[in-house]
Design an enzyme around this catalytic site. Structure first.
Site: not given
Length: 336
Positions: A63, A191, A204, A208, A240
């Site tokens: 990104i 996200s 993760y 976030k 990605s």
């Protein structure tokens, strides 16, 4: 009475899903209504961003790399940062080829988000080169693919150090400059995992969620500076290289097979909607294909149903991961 409540709940859920399905037929089902409305009727990035100094972290791939290309085409002045300086030079070379920017319009600045002692000097380097920072895009970070019971705690520490502490550290130095100027934009690539929870990504998700909480709180501290915008971007699965570089159950191990990624949202579409959100100062933007976007709505407005659905989807996600395919491949209409 209990049966009546259950029936009412099912009818309400069915109605919500039917409405989302109908809206998906009418609209491009890759962003929430606020983003899509801004894309069609709002301010265009081509009008708002030329000549602006935009600092993009994590710009060597994915990104961040695509952001550099689209911003260069628009005519924004760029500071691009990541750990791999050779890859940044490659990105800069392509930016020069596809735009009218000159050599001095793009600053390559190596940056390690985990080295917080370097962030003040890095900020000063951008200011020395351009004289200002109009937009900071906090894009640097890593995802995760591992079950909590299998994962060493130092992995969770590393995730928070990079995704959360590194991001807010850099933000602190840039924000001081923006406060002096009384304007600027801080755009953070969060996200959909910052809105919901999902298996294989507990660390993760935590990082976030932390970013969401931090920047939503920071926004309330800046009410005396109405021209400083805090913008949270929440992409779903995107094509990605983030999966190739994920954290696993220990820091020394890389993922063995990232699987086919072609069923996910194209990176250029995600970046286009990000720039639209940036140009229109949207506080939060959900950028994702279905079913992830629909699950975001459920998580926001019907969390009990969202928990039930995620338990169902989560089992398949784990099965996919263990069998060596992309964890999210089962939910893609494109793949089918």
């Amino acid at each position: 009475m209990a049966w009546g409540c259950a029936v009412c709940g099912l009818l309400a859920l069915g109605g919500l899903l039917a409405l989302l399905a109908q809206l998906a037929r009418w609209l491009r089902a890759d962003g929430d209504l606020t983003v899509l409305w801004a894309e069609w009727r709002g301010r265009r990035p081509e009008n708002e961003l030329p000549g602006k100094v935009v600092w993009v972290t994590g710009a060597s791939s994915g990104i961040g790399e695509e952001l550099a290309y689209q911003l260069a085409k628009i005519g924004a002045l760029l500071a691009i940062s990541a750990r791999r300086e050779d890859e940044l030079e490659r990105v800069k070379k392509k930016c020069l080829e596809i735009s009218s920017l000159g050599e001095k319009d793009i600053l390559v600045l190596r940056l390690d988000l985990t080295d917080r002692s370097s962030h003040e000097a890095a900020t000063n380097s951008v200011l020395k080169h351009f004289g200002k920072i109009d937009v900071l895009v906090n894009n640097g970070g890593r995802s995760q693919r591992s079950l909590f019971v299998d994962t060493n705690l130092d992995v969770f520490s590393a995730i928070m150090e990079l995704n959360y502490l590194g991001t807010i550290s850099l933000t602190k130095y840039v924000l001081n400059h923006m406060i002096q100027r009384k304007k600027g934009k801080i755009v953070t690539m969060s996200s959909v995992m910052g809105i919901m929870g999902a298996p294989l990504a507990s660390g993760y998700c935590a990082s976030k969620h932390a970013l969401q909480g931090f920047f939503n709180s920071l926004r309330t501290e800046l009410t005396d500076y109405p021209e400083i915008s805090i913008i949270n971007i929440c992409p779903g699965p995107v094509q990605s290289k983030i999966i190739q570089n994920v954290f696993t159950e220990n820091l020394a191990k890389s993922i063995e097979n990232s699987g086919d990624q072609s069923h996910k949202m194209p990176t250029d579409r995600c970046v286009r909607l990000t720039l639209v959100s940036m140009a229109n100062d949207l506080k939060e933007a959900w950028i994702s294909d279905h079913p992830y976007l629909a699950v975001c709505y459920l998580w926001q407005y019907a969390p009990t149903w969202a928990w039930w659905l995620m338990n169902k989807m989560g089992k398949k996600r784990i099965q996919n991961f263990k069998s060596g395919v992309d964890a999210d491949v089962s939910y893609s209409r494109k793949n089918k």
